[in-house]
Design a protein around this motif. Structure first.
Motif, PDB file in Angstrom:
ATOM      1  N   ALA A 165       0.830  -1.206   0.000  1.00 11.64           N
ATOM      2  CA  ALA A 165       0.000   0.000   0.000  1.00 11.64           C
ATOM      3  C   ALA A 165       0.862   1.252   0.000  1.00 11.64           C
ATOM      4  N   ALA A 185      -1.343   4.233  -1.431  1.00 11.31           N
ATOM      5  CA  ALA A 185      -2.748   4.032  -1.122  1.00 11.31           C
ATOM      6  C   ALA A 185      -2.941   4.077   0.392  1.00 11.31           C
ATOM      7  N   ARG A 194      -8.159   0.012   2.817  1.00 12.60           N
ATOM      8  CA  ARG A 194      -7.842  -1.128   1.949  1.00 12.60           C
ATOM      9  C   ARG A 194      -7.883  -2.438   2.741  1.00 12.60           C
ATOM     10  N   ARG A 231      -8.827  -9.403  -4.375  1.00 11.29           N
ATOM     11  CA  ARG A 231      -7.907  -8.301  -4.695  1.00 11.29           C
ATOM     12  C   ARG A 231      -8.653  -7.140  -5.345  1.00 11.29           C
ATOM     13  N   THR A 253     -10.467  -5.412  -2.578  1.00 11.88           N
ATOM     14  CA  THR A 253      -9.527  -4.757  -1.668  1.00 11.88           C
ATOM     15  C   THR A 253      -8.990  -3.461  -2.261  1.00 11.88           C
ATOM     16  N   THR A 254      -8.604  -3.496  -3.520  1.00 10.12           N
ATOM     17  CA  THR A 254      -7.968  -2.334  -4.164  1.00 10.12           C
ATOM     18  C   THR A 254      -8.946  -1.469  -4.938  1.00 10.12           C
TER      19      THR A 254
END
Length: 430
Positions: free
Chosen positions: A93, A98, A103, A391, A394-395
C-alpha cells in the motif's frame, strides 16, 4: 555477458526465496485439508464417540497420526503467514501510495463474507471469519515493536495453556459433573449424519446446528493461538525473515530439534487424550499441553520446508507446493466444495461411510489434483479466481485476469511482460 548472467542469477535467487514462502503456504494448505476432511467425512469426529460405520487397527493408526502430526498445527502455520503477509500488504500500500486502513478493512470484510457463506453452505469449521475478526486486532496493534509482538504471543500461548490447566483442575474437583454422555453424543452425531445425507436444505440446517459448538471451539482454542501466531508473523515480517533465510540456518535447525522432540511429544499426548480419554480432565490438560507444544512442531515443519525449498532440491519442492500456495483461498474453498460433494447430500452423501484410511487417501489425491490444476491455472492467469475477486474488492480496481501475450502486442515484449507478471504473482502479498 558475465554481468547479464550475474543479474539473472540474482533474479532467480530472488524468485526462489519468494517461491519458498509460497511452498510453505502450500504445505500449510495440505495439512489443513488433511484435518478438515476428517470432520467433513464423519459427524462423529471430535465428539468422543466412535463412528459405527468405521473402525479397525489401520483406521485407528491413521486417526492417531492425524491427531499427532496434523491437528492444531497447520492452522498455526497459516496464521503465522497471515501476520507475515500483513507487513507485506503494508509495504504494498505504501508503494502504491494508497491508504492502507480502508484497503485492509475491505480485505477483512471480503474474507468475513466469504467465510460466512463457506461456513453455512460448505463447512462450519471455517477459519476465514476468525481471521477477519482477529485481523481487526492486528490492525489496531500494527505499530507494535517486534519484540513486544513476540512477548504478546508468548503470553497468549501461556495464558491459554494455563486456562486449560485450571479447567482440568476444576473438572477433577467436581468430577461428578465430568465425563461424556456417550448415549446423547452418539444420538446427536447420528442425527447430524442423517441430516448431512439429506437435501441441500437439510445440509445447511445441519451446518447451522453445528455452528454454536464450532464458534465456542474457535473462540476458546483456535482464536488465541491464531492471534499469537499473527503476532509472531508480524514480528518476522518486520525483520523480513522469510525474504532471505541464509542467515538463519542455525535458528532453523534449532526449531527442527525442539519441534520434532518436544513438539512431537506434546502432539502424542494430545492424540492419546483425545482418542482414548475424550471429555475428561486429562483431555483438557492435554489441550493445554498442545497449546504450548503445537507451535514448536509447526515451527519445525516451517523450518524443514524452508530449508528444503532453499536447498539442493529446492526447485522440485517449490514446483510441487508453490502453485497451491499462490492460490490458497481458491484451493481452500475448492477443498470444502469437493468434500461437500463427496460426503454430503449435495452429491454422493458418503458421510460416515468412508474409513479414515480412505479419507486420508481422498485428501492426498485431492491435494495432488489441486497442485496440478493450480500450476495450469497460474500459467494462464496471475491470480486464482477467489484471489482475483478479493484483490479487486480490496484495491477497488480490476487486476489483470490473464497472463501472456495480448492481441497487437510485440511478441518479445509480451514474453517479457508475462515473465514479470508471473514473478509479481509469486509475491506473498499478491
Amino acid at each position: 555477458m558475465t554481468g547479464a548472467t550475474e543479474t539473472t542469477a540474482v533474479k532467480d535467487r530472488h524468485v526462489g526465496r519468494l517461491g519458498a514462502v509460497d511452498a510453505l503456504r502450500g504445505f500449510a494448505l495440505f495439512g489443513i485439508l488433511i484435518v478438515n476432511s476428517t470432520y467433513l467425512a464423519s459427524a462423529y469426529h471430535g465428539t468422543g464417540v466412535e463412528d459405527p460405520g468405521v473402525g479397525g487397527p489401520l483406521d485407528d493408526a491413521v486417526r492417531a497420526i492425524v491427531a499427532t502430526f496434523f491437528e492444531a498445527k497447520f492452522f498455526l502455520l497459516f496464521s503465522f503467514l497471515f501476520g507475515y503477509a500483513f507487513t507485506l500488504q503494508l509495504a504494498s500500500a505504501d508503494r502504491a501510495r494508497a491508504r492502507f486502513v480502508p484497503r485492509f478493512l475491505r480485505r477483512l470484510t471480503g474474507l468475513f463474507l466469504l467465510g460466512v457463506v463457506h461456513a453455512v453452505v460448505l463447512f462450519p469449521g471455517d477459519i476465514l471469519t476468525t481471521y477477519a475478526v482477529l485481523g481487526l486486532i492486528l490492525l489496531v496493534f500494527h505499530r507494535i515493536r517486534p519484540r513486544t509482538a513476540v512477548r504478546t504471543a508468548v503470553v497468549l500461548f501461556g495464558g491459554t495453556a494455563a486456562a486449560y490447566a485450571l479447567l482440568a483442575v476444576a473438572v477433577t474437583l467436581w468430577s461428578a459433573h465430568a465425563g461424556l454422555d456417550e448415549v446423547a453424543a452418539a444420538a446427536d452425531a447420528a442425527r447430524a449424519t442423517e441430516a448431512l445425507r439429506g437435501d441441500a436444505a437439510s445440509v445447511v440446517s445441519a451446518h447451522l446446528d453445528q455452528l454454536a459448538d464450532v464458534v465456542f471451539m474457535l473462540a476458546f482454542f483456535q482464536a488465541p493461538a491464531a492471534l499469537a501466531a499473527f503476532f509472531l508473523g508480524l514480528a518476522a515480517g518486520r525483520h523480513q525473515v522469510l525474504s532471505d533465510i541464509t542467515g538463519y540456518g542455525r535458528l532453523l535447525r534449532r526449531l527442527q530439534a525442539w519441534g520434532f522432540t518436544v513438539g512431537l511429544g506434546g502432539g502424542a499426548v494430545y492424540a492419546h487424550a483425545s482418542l482414548a480419554h475424550p471429555s475428561t480432565a486429562y483431555q483438557i490438560l492435554a489441550l493445554g499441553v498442545d497449546v504450548i507444544t503445537a507451535p514448536l512442531l509447526a515451527a519445525a515443519y516451517a523450518a524443514t520446508v524452508l530449508r528444503l525449498a532453499n536447498g539442493r532440491h529446492g526447485r522440485t519442492v517449490i514446483a510441487a507446493l508453490a502453485p497451491a500456495g499462490r492460490m490458497t483461498l481458491t484451493d481452500y474453498l475448492t477443498q470444502s466444495l469437493a468434500c461437500a460433494l463427496l460426503f454430503t447430500g449435495y452429491g454422493a452423501g458418503l458421510v460416515g461411510r468412508v474409513p479414515p484410511t480412505g479419507v486420508a487417501s481422498i485428501a492426498l489425491t485431492l491435494f495432488a489434483a489441486q497442485a496440478l490444476a493450480s500450476r495450469w491455472w497460474l500459467g494462464r492467469h496471475p491470480y486464482g479466481p477467489a484471489e482475483w475477486g478479493l484483490r479487486a474488492w480490496t484495491t477497488l480496481s480490476w487486476p489483470d485476469w490473464r497472463t501472456g501475450p495480448r492481441r497487437g502486442d510485440n511478441p518479445a515484449r509480451s514474453v517479457q511482460s508475462g515473465s514479470v507478471a508471473r514473478r509479481a504473482a509469486t509475491r506473498p502479498d499478491s
